[in-house]
Design an enzyme around this catalytic site. Sequence first.
Site, PDB file in Angstrom:
ATOM      1  N   LYS A 194      51.298  57.138  41.811  1.00 16.03           N
ATOM      2  CA  LYS A 194      50.594  57.656  40.635  1.00 16.03           C
ATOM      3  C   LYS A 194      49.099  57.495  40.858  1.00 16.03           C
ATOM      4  O   LYS A 194      48.552  56.393  40.769  1.00 16.03           O
ATOM      5  CB  LYS A 194      50.994  56.919  39.344  1.00 16.03           C
ATOM      6  CG  LYS A 194      50.519  57.724  38.143  1.00 16.03           C
ATOM      7  CD  LYS A 194      50.254  56.931  36.894  1.00 16.03           C
ATOM      8  CE  LYS A 194      48.917  56.339  36.757  1.00 16.03           C
ATOM      9  NZ  LYS A 194      47.773  57.268  36.675  1.00 16.03           N
ATOM     10  N   GLY A 247      43.616  48.234  40.523  1.00 15.90           N
ATOM     11  CA  GLY A 247      42.923  48.684  39.315  1.00 15.90           C
ATOM     12  C   GLY A 247      42.337  47.488  38.590  1.00 15.90           C
ATOM     13  O   GLY A 247      42.130  46.421  39.192  1.00 15.90           O
ATOM     14  N   SER A 248      42.115  47.636  37.304  1.00 17.79           N
ATOM     15  CA  SER A 248      41.409  46.583  36.571  1.00 17.79           C
ATOM     16  C   SER A 248      42.324  45.385  36.280  1.00 17.79           C
ATOM     17  O   SER A 248      43.557  45.514  36.235  1.00 17.79           O
ATOM     18  CB  SER A 248      40.878  47.153  35.252  1.00 17.79           C
ATOM     19  OG  SER A 248      41.963  47.541  34.453  1.00 17.79           O
ATOM     20  N   THR A 249      41.696  44.268  36.030  1.00 17.78           N
ATOM     21  CA  THR A 249      42.446  43.055  35.687  1.00 17.78           C
ATOM     22  C   THR A 249      43.199  43.242  34.369  1.00 17.78           C
ATOM     23  O   THR A 249      44.342  42.789  34.228  1.00 17.78           O
ATOM     24  CB  THR A 249      41.471  41.857  35.623  1.00 17.78           C
ATOM     25  OG1 THR A 249      40.948  41.659  36.947  1.00 17.78           O
ATOM     26  CG2 THR A 249      42.148  40.592  35.148  1.00 17.78           C
ATOM     27  N   THR A 251      44.541  45.951  33.151  1.00 16.32           N
ATOM     28  CA  THR A 251      45.787  46.699  33.408  1.00 16.32           C
ATOM     29  C   THR A 251      46.773  45.835  34.200  1.00 16.32           C
ATOM     30  O   THR A 251      47.976  45.853  33.924  1.00 16.32           O
ATOM     31  CB  THR A 251      45.495  48.014  34.155  1.00 16.32           C
ATOM     32  OG1 THR A 251      44.528  48.759  33.413  1.00 16.32           O
ATOM     33  CG2 THR A 251      46.747  48.853  34.326  1.00 16.32           C
ATOM     34  N   GLY A 252      46.253  45.067  35.149  1.00 16.31           N
ATOM     35  CA  GLY A 252      47.128  44.174  35.928  1.00 16.31           C
ATOM     36  C   GLY A 252      47.913  43.242  35.018  1.00 16.31           C
ATOM     37  O   GLY A 252      49.108  43.016  35.213  1.00 16.31           O
ATOM     38  N   GLU A 270      46.002  44.147  42.908  1.00 14.55           N
ATOM     39  CA  GLU A 270      44.654  44.100  43.497  1.00 14.55           C
ATOM     40  C   GLU A 270      43.723  44.493  42.367  1.00 14.55           C
ATOM     41  O   GLU A 270      43.655  45.672  41.999  1.00 14.55           O
ATOM     42  CB  GLU A 270      44.517  45.129  44.630  1.00 14.55           C
ATOM     43  CG  GLU A 270      45.474  44.942  45.768  1.00 14.55           C
ATOM     44  CD  GLU A 270      45.010  43.895  46.763  1.00 14.55           C
ATOM     45  OE1 GLU A 270      43.886  43.398  46.613  1.00 14.55           O
ATOM     46  OE2 GLU A 270      45.795  43.582  47.662  1.00 14.55           O
ATOM     47  N   CYS A 305      35.315  47.459  44.024  1.00 18.58           N
ATOM     48  CA  CYS A 305      35.902  46.190  43.568  1.00 18.58           C
ATOM     49  C   CYS A 305      35.168  45.005  44.180  1.00 18.58           C
ATOM     50  O   CYS A 305      34.991  43.988  43.525  1.00 18.58           O
ATOM     51  CB  CYS A 305      37.383  46.147  43.912  1.00 18.58           C
ATOM     52  SG  CYS A 305      37.706  46.467  45.658  1.00 18.58           S
ATOM     53  N   GLU A 402      32.731  42.466  34.969  1.00 22.29           N
ATOM     54  CA  GLU A 402      32.646  43.512  35.990  1.00 22.29           C
ATOM     55  C   GLU A 402      32.071  44.776  35.355  1.00 22.29           C
ATOM     56  O   GLU A 402      32.709  45.371  34.488  1.00 22.29           O
ATOM     57  CB  GLU A 402      34.041  43.796  36.559  1.00 22.29           C
ATOM     58  CG  GLU A 402      34.006  44.784  37.699  1.00 22.29           C
ATOM     59  CD  GLU A 402      35.386  45.131  38.237  1.00 22.29           C
ATOM     60  OE1 GLU A 402      36.305  45.394  37.427  1.00 22.29           O
ATOM     61  OE2 GLU A 402      35.549  45.151  39.465  1.00 22.29           O
TER      62      GLU A 402
HETATM   63  P1  NAD Z   1      42.479  50.992  35.587  1.00 16.62           P
HETATM   64  O1  NAD Z   1      43.148  49.672  35.520  1.00 16.62           O
HETATM   65  O2  NAD Z   1      41.943  51.587  34.359  1.00 16.62           O
HETATM   66  O3  NAD Z   1      43.461  52.088  36.202  1.00 16.62           O
HETATM   67  C1  NAD Z   1      44.060  51.926  37.473  1.00 16.62           C
HETATM   68  C2  NAD Z   1      45.355  52.719  37.501  1.00 16.62           C
HETATM   69  O4  NAD Z   1      46.258  52.131  36.556  1.00 16.62           O
HETATM   70  C3  NAD Z   1      45.193  54.188  37.090  1.00 16.62           C
HETATM   71  O5  NAD Z   1      46.037  54.982  37.873  1.00 16.62           O
HETATM   72  C4  NAD Z   1      45.646  54.173  35.637  1.00 16.62           C
HETATM   73  O6  NAD Z   1      46.126  55.415  35.179  1.00 16.62           O
HETATM   74  C5  NAD Z   1      46.743  53.139  35.681  1.00 16.62           C
HETATM   75  N1  NAD Z   1      47.052  52.511  34.394  1.00 16.62           N
HETATM   76  C6  NAD Z   1      46.194  52.232  33.381  1.00 16.62           C
HETATM   77  N2  NAD Z   1      46.863  51.681  32.348  1.00 16.62           N
HETATM   78  C7  NAD Z   1      48.156  51.596  32.710  1.00 16.62           C
HETATM   79  C8  NAD Z   1      49.353  51.124  32.071  1.00 16.62           C
HETATM   80  N3  NAD Z   1      49.339  50.612  30.830  1.00 16.62           N
HETATM   81  N4  NAD Z   1      50.514  51.197  32.745  1.00 16.62           N
HETATM   82  C9  NAD Z   1      50.553  51.687  34.012  1.00 16.62           C
HETATM   83  N5  NAD Z   1      49.478  52.180  34.643  1.00 16.62           N
HETATM   84  C10 NAD Z   1      48.282  52.116  34.023  1.00 16.62           C
HETATM   85  O7  NAD Z   1      41.337  50.838  36.700  1.00 16.62           O
HETATM   86  P2  NAD Z   1      40.308  51.951  37.190  1.00 16.62           P
HETATM   87  O8  NAD Z   1      39.237  52.098  36.171  1.00 16.62           O
HETATM   88  O9  NAD Z   1      41.048  53.151  37.652  1.00 16.62           O
HETATM   89  O10 NAD Z   1      39.723  51.256  38.503  1.00 16.62           O
HETATM   90  C11 NAD Z   1      38.673  50.356  38.479  1.00 16.62           C
HETATM   91  C12 NAD Z   1      39.202  48.950  38.659  1.00 16.62           C
HETATM   92  O11 NAD Z   1      39.933  48.852  39.881  1.00 16.62           O
HETATM   93  C13 NAD Z   1      38.081  47.924  38.781  1.00 16.62           C
HETATM   94  O12 NAD Z   1      38.401  46.810  38.003  1.00 16.62           O
HETATM   95  C14 NAD Z   1      38.098  47.567  40.268  1.00 16.62           C
HETATM   96  O13 NAD Z   1      37.583  46.311  40.566  1.00 16.62           O
HETATM   97  C15 NAD Z   1      39.548  47.689  40.591  1.00 16.62           C
HETATM   98  N6  NAD Z   1      39.758  47.868  42.035  1.00 16.62           N
HETATM   99  C16 NAD Z   1      40.270  46.814  42.746  1.00 16.62           C
HETATM  100  C17 NAD Z   1      40.439  46.929  44.131  1.00 16.62           C
HETATM  101  C18 NAD Z   1      41.011  45.776  44.938  1.00 16.62           C
HETATM  102  O14 NAD Z   1      41.394  46.002  46.089  1.00 16.62           O
HETATM  103  N7  NAD Z   1      41.099  44.584  44.399  1.00 16.62           N
HETATM  104  C19 NAD Z   1      40.101  48.125  44.772  1.00 16.62           C
HETATM  105  C20 NAD Z   1      39.587  49.172  44.010  1.00 16.62           C
HETATM  106  C21 NAD Z   1      39.428  49.032  42.628  1.00 16.62           C
END
Ligand code: NAD
Length: 500
Positions: A194, A247-249, A251-252, A270, A305, A402
């Site tokens: 996705k 993605g973001s913490t 969402t994690g 991550e 990130c 962040e």
């Molecule tokens: P995000 O968490 O908003 O979204 C990331 C992904 O998760 C997207 O595909 C989004 O559609 C999906 N998502 C969002 N809510 C969800 C849910 N409830 N259920 C399932 N999927 C969901 O993050 P973003 O704005 O796309 O990316 C930026 C973030 O990613 C920053 O915090 C950045 O630090 C982090 N990041 C981390 C790394 C790493 O390797 N640690 C690398 C790149 C980016």
Amino acid sequence: MSRPEPPKTLADWQALAAGLTLESRAFIDDTFVEAASGETFETLNPATGERLARVASCDSPDAELAIGHARAAFDGGVWSRLAPGRRKKVLLRLADLMEANKHELALLDTLDMGKPVNSSLGDMAGAIGCIRYQAECIDKLYGEVAPTGEEALALVLREPLGVVASIVPWNFPLMMTAWKIAPALAAGNSVILKPSEKSPLSALRLAQLAREAGIPRGVFQVLPGFGHTVGKALALSMQVDCLSFTGSTATGKQLMQYAGQSNLKRLYLECGGKSPNLVFADCKDLDRVAQHAAAAIFHNQGEVCIAGSRLLVENSIREVFVEKVLAAAEAMQPGDPLDPQSFMGAIVDATQHRRILDYIRQGVEEGARLRCGGEALEGQGLFIPPTVFDDVTPAMAIGREEVFGPVLAVFGFDSEEEAIAMANDSDYGLAAGLWSQDIDRIMRVTRRLASGQVFVNNWAGGDQTMPFGGVKQSGNGRDKSHHSLEEYSDLKSVWMSLAT
Ligand code: NAD
């Protein structure tokens, strides 16, 4: 037949962009299809505001369909039980196809999320390199014979997990995708990707190439759509065995709950960062260090990130050093993402643009000293120049949270102990940098930094052989290197009793 000349100038890239045909449908089983609901969402070019495409907006029914195909492919063994050497060949073919189409793939990421095209080309090298590395690893990993007594032959086998859902962000769309799917596919899993709703286009082009490379039907599928719809459906599914997320913490944390509410699926996270970059007064070439310190935050518009967003400088050199950082930042102004000369491009979308400007406003209100930037560029597109704040304290939002934009927070310290304490005073632990000529100090400080990665006298160094990931709220997963293959396989212990 001679190959077309690779694009080199702004005009070349514009011509390539004008001739693109975009795939905007989901890739389910072996076919490009609209979402079951018929819903679509817009994806815009943030540098111009132009609409690039209306993309299939998948939801639970699409997820269920794809999971069914993924499961059938896995259970059928067409990929999961294929000899590793044969999977390797298919993945190497995919890497070759990506190489042959790298300009188009890079262009899709640039148009979709605004990063400079030269930077996107760098991402393609990283993505292709990752697929080649993982493909090459998979037929060189052996199982184990445990050191038991003569009464048994004890084997430790590695087996693929099953259905892996990979949910990725928009800041390095195809490279983050490759870091997830390469080890998962190499290990024999069926993968459902996705992409972010802010950058879905390169993933859909990748699906075309995967089909052409010969990845069997159902083994690699792509579901564009939103997190709270199709992302959530994948995360809550009882049929998905592993969720690998970047993605973001925030969402994690949500995904951990979904895993607990459903089938305890394996979860690799991550997440975000607020990485400290420590500069000690004994550095011998402050101009070079300042150049790297600026690039560490302004590369990719700060949407990284591991951005070096907290610059910790020994107070005895701080004034001089910050001047040098300001000079370096001045030369990193944003420009047209299609111009190969641009160091920075556009911010991904209006929401992120607003969020960054809100943080800048808050920084001023909380008393940090704005040294450069701070205002959006006027005119078309979403551009924010390099912004530097000095006199930042850990209590300020720009010092802790962040921002995910081109905003550098500078702190001063007087001793090594104080620098370490400040560096570790964070919820995050993704990366840290340290600049010094003193090898004893380098080893002392490196050991004490609470971080998944430490860069010594560089920022963001590494290659495919090095694991990438964080500690604390930056997550628990490791991308790249052969360690990532371990995440996508399970150990099976086989105890064979022997007649004695
Ligand atoms: P995000 O968490 O908003 O979204 C990331 C992904 O998760 C997207 O595909 C989004 O559609 C999906 N998502 C969002 N809510 C969800 C849910 N409830 N259920 C399932 N999927 C969901 O993050 P973003 O704005 O796309 O990316 C930026 C973030 O990613 C920053 O915090 C950045 O630090 C982090 N990041 C981390 C790394 C790493 O390797 N640690 C690398 C790149 C980016």
